[in-house]
Each structure stands twice: as C-alpha cells, then as structure tokens.
Motif scaffolding. Structure first.
Motif, PDB file in Angstrom:
ATOM      1  N   SER A 414       1.048  -1.287  -0.063  1.00 27.22           N
ATOM      2  CA  SER A 414      -0.167  -0.167  -0.235  1.00 27.22           C
ATOM      3  C   SER A 414       0.708   1.276   0.060  1.00 27.22           C
ATOM      4  CB  SER A 414      -0.757   0.252   1.239  1.00 27.22           C
ATOM      5  OG  SER A 414      -1.853  -1.205   1.214  1.00 27.22           O
ATOM      6  N   ASN A 415       0.375   2.271  -0.570  1.00 25.65           N
ATOM      7  CA  ASN A 415       0.890   3.679  -0.593  1.00 25.65           C
ATOM      8  C   ASN A 415       0.731   4.187   0.574  1.00 25.65           C
ATOM      9  OD1 ASN A 415       2.157   5.957  -1.051  1.00 25.65           O
ATOM     10  ND2 ASN A 415       0.688   6.462  -2.468  1.00 25.65           N
ATOM     11  N   THR A 416       1.327   4.061   1.826  1.00 25.06           N
ATOM     12  CA  THR A 416       0.762   4.424   2.928  1.00 25.06           C
ATOM     13  C   THR A 416       1.297   5.970   3.540  1.00 25.06           C
ATOM     14  OG1 THR A 416       3.165   4.004   3.996  1.00 25.06           O
ATOM     15  CG2 THR A 416       1.460   2.150   4.054  1.00 25.06           C
ATOM     16  N   ASN A 417       2.282   6.601   2.587  1.00 21.64           N
ATOM     17  CA  ASN A 417       2.559   7.979   2.751  1.00 21.64           C
ATOM     18  C   ASN A 417       2.731   8.701   1.431  1.00 21.64           C
ATOM     19  OD1 ASN A 417       3.045   8.539   5.584  1.00 21.64           O
ATOM     20  ND2 ASN A 417       4.313   6.529   5.330  1.00 21.64           N
ATOM     21  N   GLY A 418       1.581   8.343   0.580  1.00 26.04           N
ATOM     22  CA  GLY A 418       1.757   8.940  -0.918  1.00 26.04           C
ATOM     23  C   GLY A 418       1.636  10.547  -0.525  1.00 26.04           C
ATOM     24  N   PHE A 419       2.707  11.058  -1.369  1.00 30.72           N
ATOM     25  CA  PHE A 419       2.736  12.695  -1.261  1.00 30.72           C
ATOM     26  C   PHE A 419       2.126  13.291  -2.450  1.00 30.72           C
ATOM     27  CE2 PHE A 419       5.376  16.345  -2.252  1.00 30.72           C
ATOM     28  CZ  PHE A 419       4.677  17.193  -0.943  1.00 30.72           C
ATOM     29  N   ASN A 420       1.093  14.098  -2.147  1.00 31.58           N
ATOM     30  CA  ASN A 420       0.459  14.677  -3.560  1.00 31.58           C
ATOM     31  C   ASN A 420       0.796  16.233  -3.561  1.00 31.58           C
ATOM     32  OD1 ASN A 420      -1.186  15.309  -5.438  1.00 31.58           O
ATOM     33  ND2 ASN A 420      -3.062  15.413  -4.240  1.00 31.58           N
ATOM     34  N   PRO A 421       1.603  16.614  -4.868  1.00 29.62           N
ATOM     35  CA  PRO A 421       1.975  17.819  -4.810  1.00 29.62           C
ATOM     36  C   PRO A 421       0.937  18.854  -4.676  1.00 29.62           C
ATOM     37  CG  PRO A 421       2.820  16.299  -6.524  1.00 29.62           C
ATOM     38  CD  PRO A 421       1.922  15.463  -5.839  1.00 29.62           C
ATOM     39  N   THR A 422      -0.335  18.631  -5.146  1.00 31.80           N
ATOM     40  CA  THR A 422      -1.372  19.510  -4.796  1.00 31.80           C
ATOM     41  C   THR A 422      -1.549  19.826  -3.397  1.00 31.80           C
ATOM     42  OG1 THR A 422      -2.576  18.328  -6.528  1.00 31.80           O
ATOM     43  CG2 THR A 422      -3.924  19.970  -5.100  1.00 31.80           C
ATOM     44  N   GLN A 423      -1.257  18.908  -2.286  1.00 34.75           N
ATOM     45  CA  GLN A 423      -1.125  19.329  -0.961  1.00 34.75           C
ATOM     46  C   GLN A 423      -0.026  20.369  -0.548  1.00 34.75           C
ATOM     47  OE1 GLN A 423      -0.448  15.643   1.042  1.00 34.75           O
ATOM     48  NE2 GLN A 423      -2.157  14.602  -0.070  1.00 34.75           N
ATOM     49  N   LEU A 424       0.907  20.205  -1.189  1.00 37.11           N
ATOM     50  CA  LEU A 424       1.905  21.132  -1.054  1.00 37.11           C
ATOM     51  C   LEU A 424       1.417  22.638  -1.606  1.00 37.11           C
ATOM     52  CD1 LEU A 424       4.951  22.039  -0.191  1.00 37.11           C
ATOM     53  CD2 LEU A 424       5.807  21.177  -2.452  1.00 37.11           C
ATOM     54  N   LEU A 425       0.887  22.711  -2.723  1.00 35.29           N
ATOM     55  CA  LEU A 425       0.562  23.896  -3.401  1.00 35.29           C
ATOM     56  C   LEU A 425      -0.625  24.802  -2.370  1.00 35.29           C
ATOM     57  CD1 LEU A 425       0.520  22.917  -7.046  1.00 35.29           C
ATOM     58  CD2 LEU A 425       2.556  24.246  -5.864  1.00 35.29           C
ATOM     59  N   ILE A 426      -1.402  23.749  -1.888  1.00 36.22           N
ATOM     60  CA  ILE A 426      -2.321  24.412  -1.071  1.00 36.22           C
ATOM     61  C   ILE A 426      -2.005  24.598   0.391  1.00 36.22           C
ATOM     62  CG2 ILE A 426      -4.722  23.714  -0.134  1.00 36.22           C
ATOM     63  CD1 ILE A 426      -4.706  24.138  -3.092  1.00 36.22           C
ATOM     64  N   ALA A 427      -0.974  23.897   0.889  1.00 39.64           N
ATOM     65  CA  ALA A 427      -0.552  24.393   1.997  1.00 39.64           C
ATOM     66  C   ALA A 427       0.092  25.733   2.184  1.00 39.64           C
ATOM     67  CB  ALA A 427       0.663  23.426   2.502  1.00 39.64           C
ATOM     68  N   LEU A 428       0.857  26.110   0.988  1.00 39.77           N
ATOM     69  CA  LEU A 428       1.436  27.509   1.027  1.00 39.77           C
ATOM     70  C   LEU A 428       0.741  28.596   1.447  1.00 39.77           C
ATOM     71  CD1 LEU A 428       3.503  27.046  -2.371  1.00 39.77           C
ATOM     72  CD2 LEU A 428       4.153  26.854   0.082  1.00 39.77           C
ATOM     73  N   PRO A 429      -0.409  28.735   1.196  1.00 39.87           N
ATOM     74  CA  PRO A 429      -1.123  29.799   1.690  1.00 39.87           C
ATOM     75  C   PRO A 429      -1.662  29.779   3.097  1.00 39.87           C
ATOM     76  CG  PRO A 429      -2.688  28.668   0.173  1.00 39.87           C
ATOM     77  CD  PRO A 429      -1.400  28.356  -0.064  1.00 39.87           C
ATOM     78  N   LYS A 430      -1.809  28.634   3.353  1.00 37.65           N
ATOM     79  CA  LYS A 430      -2.245  28.348   5.078  1.00 37.65           C
ATOM     80  C   LYS A 430      -1.042  28.591   5.861  1.00 37.65           C
ATOM     81  CE  LYS A 430      -3.440  24.019   4.200  1.00 37.65           C
ATOM     82  NZ  LYS A 430      -4.135  22.588   4.510  1.00 37.65           N
ATOM     83  N   LEU A 431       0.239  28.634   5.456  1.00 35.34           N
ATOM     84  CA  LEU A 431       1.450  28.969   6.062  1.00 35.34           C
ATOM     85  C   LEU A 431       1.806  30.531   5.812  1.00 35.34           C
ATOM     86  CD1 LEU A 431       3.418  25.490   5.408  1.00 35.34           C
ATOM     87  CD2 LEU A 431       1.899  26.181   7.160  1.00 35.34           C
ATOM     88  N   ILE A 432       1.725  30.754   4.697  1.00 31.32           N
ATOM     89  CA  ILE A 432       2.508  32.173   4.391  1.00 31.32           C
ATOM     90  C   ILE A 432       1.395  33.332   4.930  1.00 31.32           C
ATOM     91  CG2 ILE A 432       3.173  33.602   2.243  1.00 31.32           C
ATOM     92  CD1 ILE A 432       4.206  31.357   1.045  1.00 31.32           C
ATOM     93  N   LEU A 433       0.196  33.041   4.683  1.00 32.80           N
ATOM     94  CA  LEU A 433      -0.834  33.954   4.824  1.00 32.80           C
ATOM     95  C   LEU A 433      -0.869  34.477   6.431  1.00 32.80           C
ATOM     96  CD1 LEU A 433      -3.154  35.740   3.713  1.00 32.80           C
ATOM     97  CD2 LEU A 433      -4.858  33.939   4.073  1.00 32.80           C
ATOM     98  N   PRO A 434      -0.707  33.861   7.317  1.00 30.92           N
ATOM     99  CA  PRO A 434      -0.816  34.252   8.659  1.00 30.92           C
ATOM    100  C   PRO A 434       0.406  34.988   9.066  1.00 30.92           C
ATOM    101  CG  PRO A 434      -0.254  31.985   8.681  1.00 30.92           C
ATOM    102  CD  PRO A 434      -1.130  32.347   7.429  1.00 30.92           C
ATOM    103  N   ILE A 435       1.674  34.809   8.380  1.00 31.30           N
ATOM    104  CA  ILE A 435       2.752  35.554   8.408  1.00 31.30           C
ATOM    105  C   ILE A 435       2.301  37.014   7.880  1.00 31.30           C
ATOM    106  CG2 ILE A 435       5.322  35.965   7.743  1.00 31.30           C
ATOM    107  CD1 ILE A 435       5.314  32.800   7.998  1.00 31.30           C
ATOM    108  N   ILE A 436       1.925  37.011   6.833  1.00 29.03           N
ATOM    109  CA  ILE A 436       1.599  38.510   6.059  1.00 29.03           C
ATOM    110  C   ILE A 436       0.696  39.096   6.893  1.00 29.03           C
ATOM    111  CG2 ILE A 436       0.590  39.611   4.017  1.00 29.03           C
ATOM    112  CD1 ILE A 436       1.761  37.144   2.419  1.00 29.03           C
ATOM    113  N   ILE A 437      -0.581  38.502   7.485  1.00 25.98           N
ATOM    114  CA  ILE A 437      -1.457  38.985   8.275  1.00 25.98           C
ATOM    115  C   ILE A 437      -0.849  39.814   9.450  1.00 25.98           C
ATOM    116  CG2 ILE A 437      -3.756  39.055   9.364  1.00 25.98           C
ATOM    117  CD1 ILE A 437      -4.519  37.054   7.148  1.00 25.98           C
TER     118      ILE A 437
END
Length: 491
Positions: A414-437
């Motif tokens: 099984s792919n127990t830890n499959g890494f989806n590049p989409t998750q990385l792209l979506i994670a960027l605003p979740k991490l960067i936006l609070p720093i900017i605000i």
C-alpha cells in the motif's frame, strides 16, 4: 522482465485520468525541484568557504562530520512523512509465471530512484569537489562521499521498514526523542562521539565498506519482509475482526451533520492510517518549543511567532484536513449516490477541524509559562485556523483526488505515505498568509496590532462561514464526477 515492468507502469501512468489533469502541477513541481536543487548545489559548493570563515580553527570536513547525525535524523523524518513508497498492482502478476523475486527486486529498485535519494548528493558532491580542489586526499574524499551515499541508501531502505512495521517506527522514534532530550537538557551531546565515527570514515577510507554492508543488510531485510506476504491468498483474503460498537449518540446534538461526524470518528478509531495521522497531529503541540525557547525569534523575528501559532493549534487541520475527501475514497461513490446535500458533508468536516483546533488550544495552556503575549498569539492563531485555514483546507480538498487505503497494515504494497504535490501547493497560503497578516500591522504599528489583525481575520472568516461553504460546495459539485472517477482508479 524489468523492461516490461517499466513499460506497464508507463502505460498505467500515461493512460490514467490524473495524467492530463495534473500537468500544471507536475510542471510547477519540476520547476521547484530545479530551483531547490540549484540552491542545494550552490550551498554545497559554498559550504567549505563559509565554514572556513566562521570556524577558522576547525577543519570544514570535521565540522560537517560532527553535525551529520542531525542531517541524518532530519532526512529520516522528512522521508517518513513525505516519501512515496513504491506501489505496484501485484495481484495480476501473482497468477502468471513471473518469479516473485524479480517483482520484489523491481519494487525495491524503484525506491532507489526516489527524489529524496538525490538530496544528499546535491549538497555533498559540490562540497567533495571543493575538497579535492583544496588539496584534500583524493581517495579519502571519494570513499568518504561513497560512504555517505551508502548511508543515504540505508536511510531509504530503513524508511521502508519504518513505514511497514510499527515496531521499527517506535524504536526509531524513541531513539530520536532520547537524543534530542539529552541535547536539550545538556546531559549528553551526541555530536562529538558520532562525529568521530564519520571522521573515521574519512581518515580510514577502507571503512567505507561498513556503510555498504549496512545497505546490503537492509536491502535483504526489506526483501525478506516483502517476500513473507507475497502470496495470492494473502493479497486477496480479508481478516475478520470483531468491531466494538461505540456509543456516539451524544453527537446527535449537531443535527443533520451528526451522521457524517459519527462516520469520521468511527473511521479514525478503527483504521490504521487515520490513527497515525491523529497521533502525528498531537506532536504539533510541541512545535512552539522550537520558537518560544529561542531569543532570536522573540526579540529579532517575532513575526515568525504567528507562523508557529498556526502549527500548535492546527496540527489536525494540516495533517488530517488536507486529505479531505480522500479519507472517504474507498466508499466515496456510495456516499455520493445517497440523497444527501453536499453542504452537510462539507460542514461536518468543518466542525471536525474546528473541534480539533479548540482541543489543541486547550492543550496549549502550558505555554502560559512563556508569558501572556505568547499565549495570546497562540489564541490568535487558533482563531485564524478556525476562521480561514479550515476553509482553505476544504477548498484544497476539491483538488485532491488521490485515494487513500485506510488500513495500511492490511497490504504490504500500500502507498502508506503518498505525497500529493497538490497538498504542497494548497499548504502554501495556509502557512504564508498568517505571517503576512501578522507582519504588516506589526511592522507599521505594534505587536498588539499584529495580534488583533491575525485574530480579526479569523473572526471575519467565521462571520462569512455560510458564504465560504457555499462557494466551496460549488467547487466540489463541479468536480464531483471527476473525483469519483479518480477514486475508482487503483494507483
């Protein structure tokens, strides 16, 4: 036979629906690899001169060897959470005359081509070349580099065992915790004794045979581990387990979303993969210890404290939430065939993430030890997570069409830890936006202004909850059948 395996995998990849859909993401990921790869090469080449300037009394090769243990632990951690393990549809291969050993060797060979195996060479190869130009012994440098590459491959195969065996994972986790704790409390610094080992690999080049033997041993261990479960009856048979019913009637107070919440709670408590993710989200609570114990962040870079606060209360949101709706991929087609509003499904996920943020905030109360300002920024981060990050996470789920097998212990491939590049792209605003605000009002007004802005952004998000959920529902509805088709595929 290996050539045929490669041909089959290429056809499966090229003919899958996610091939054309993910072209843009693949291009961005490729550019990111080039960018960070170029940075790694530059840093590796400049590392010798930087260390020589900062620590003129210490040989750069000795300094690198002393701190290699931390790089190894960091690489092991990154691999555990991000490295995609080899996946292959082996059931059809079991009923045709193909040797099991050939398939297993091919699966293990795929792991050697992982991107993570090229991170260390990108740093260490330029550094080794500089050493050669600086007059260091050729044999020592080459065999030292060869030994470190063997260690990288050892980490690769060790990661495979860790992901497939809880015993190995807990053993490694305990060892890492002990090393960090001894260092943090100044009881014992592992840097010097471990540094002597790596310096020994450089000073006695013939010792490079030891890491090579370790690679061979771990390869053999992986081979034997996979071969034990490589049987047709083991692949198709299902183990019957007795399920203990849990009284979740208290959740009926949530009204129409209660059935979905009950389903999520049962999924988490009964399956291996969700349990692992929930456990991982708990460790996010300790993320603040890295920032709040360092004066450099409190006095010189306090705007990064907003970044830390997001992790402390958003562990479940960032780990579990980013995989919505993939958690329901195994029965998503059945779920979507029911006469239920999509809005209720999404709202239940929102309530689950909000509840997790509130629990994490309550558990973060001991951070009062570092002062009221620190606790207030954690509170502001919690409001931001509830008011904005939950909606960003749900929106990202509409683009996440990678299925998840819930019980990762059931199948060795099984792919127990499959890494989806989409998750990385979506994670960027979740991490960067609070720093900017937080940073903009902090920089131009005051620290308290940054706190208020971060908290207010979350409050505004909660006020417009219905608006955001309606817009997100439209996105999900638009891609509903594409998601169903993607979840129906076996990757």
């Amino acid at each position: 036979m290996i050539k045929r395996f490669l041909s089959l995998e290429w056809k499966q990849f090229r003919r899958a629906s996610y091939f054309q859909k993910g072209i843009a993401i693949k291009i961005l990921l490729f550019l990111a690899v080039l960018y960070f790869g170029g940075i790694a090469i530059f840093v590796g080449g400049a590392m010798f001169f930087g260390l020589k300037k900062i620590f003129p009394e210490i040989d750069p090769i000795v300094m690198v060897n002393n701190f290699l243990i931390y790089w190894i632990l960091f690489e092991l951690m990154i691999r555990y959470f991000m490295q995609q393990l080899p996946v292959m549809n082996i059931k059809p291969l079991m009923i045709i005359p193909i040797k099991r050993n050939t398939v297993i060797h091919y699966l293990l060979g795929k792991t050697m081509l992982s991107f993570f195996n090229f991170i260390s060479p990108l740093f260490l190869l330029p550094f080794s070349i500089v050493l050669l130009f600086q007059g260091y012994p050729v044999a020592n440098v080459i065999l030292w580099f060869f030994a470190l590459m063997s260690i990288t491959m050892s980490i690769n195969f060790l990661n495979f065992l860790i992901n497939k065996s809880n015993t190995v994972f807990y053993g490694i986790a305990v060892m890492v915790i002990v090393i960090v704790a001894l260092k943090y409390f100044n009881l014992f610094d592992v840097t010097e004794p471990v540094g002597k080992i790596f310096n020994g690999l450089y000073n006695q080049p013939y010792l490079a045979i030891i890491p090579l033997l370790i690679v061979v041993g771990l390869y053999k261990a992986n081979f034997n581990f996979i071969r034990k479960g490589f049987y047709l009856d083991g692949a198709v048979s299902k183990k019957i387990k007795e399920v203990n019913a849990t009284d979740l009637s208290w959740m009926d107070r949530f009204g129409s979303v209660a059935p979905f919440l009950k389903n999520d709670i049962k999924m988490i408590t009964r399956n291996a993969r969700p349990k692992q993710v929930v456990l991982m989200s708990f460790f996010f609570l300790f993320y603040g210890l890295f920032f709040f114990t360092q004066k450099v962040y409190i006095e010189e870079m306090p705007y990064l404290l907003g970044f830390a606060s997001i992790f402390i209360t958003g562990g479940f949101l960032l780990s579990f939430g980013q995989l919505v709706p993939s958690w329901d991929s195994e029965y998503y087609k059945l779920l979507m065939s029911q006469n239920i509003p999509y809005r209720q499904y999404l709202e239940s996920k929102w309530y689950l993430m909000v509840f997790a943020v509130i629990v994490a905030f309550i558990l973060s109360t001991p951070y009062l030890y570092f002062g009221m300002d620190i606790y207030l920024i954690i509170a502001a981060g919690a409001l931001f997570n509830i008011g904005l990050n939950t909606f960003i996470t749900l929106f990202g789920g509409a683009l996440n069409r990678v299925p998840i097998e819930l019980d990762t212990k059931a199948k060795a491939f099984s792919n127990t830890n499959g890494f989806n590049p989409t998750q990385l792209l979506i994670a960027l605003p979740k991490l960067i936006l609070p720093i900017i605000i937080f940073f903009i009002p902090y920089h131009f007004i005051s620290f308290n202004a940054g706190l208020i802005a971060l908290a207010l952004s979350g409050v505004i998000g909660m006020v417009f909850k219905n608006f955001f959920l309606n817009k997100i529902e439209q996105v999900y509805q638009k891609g509903k059948y594409k998601t169903i088709a993607a979840f129906s595929e076996k990757k």
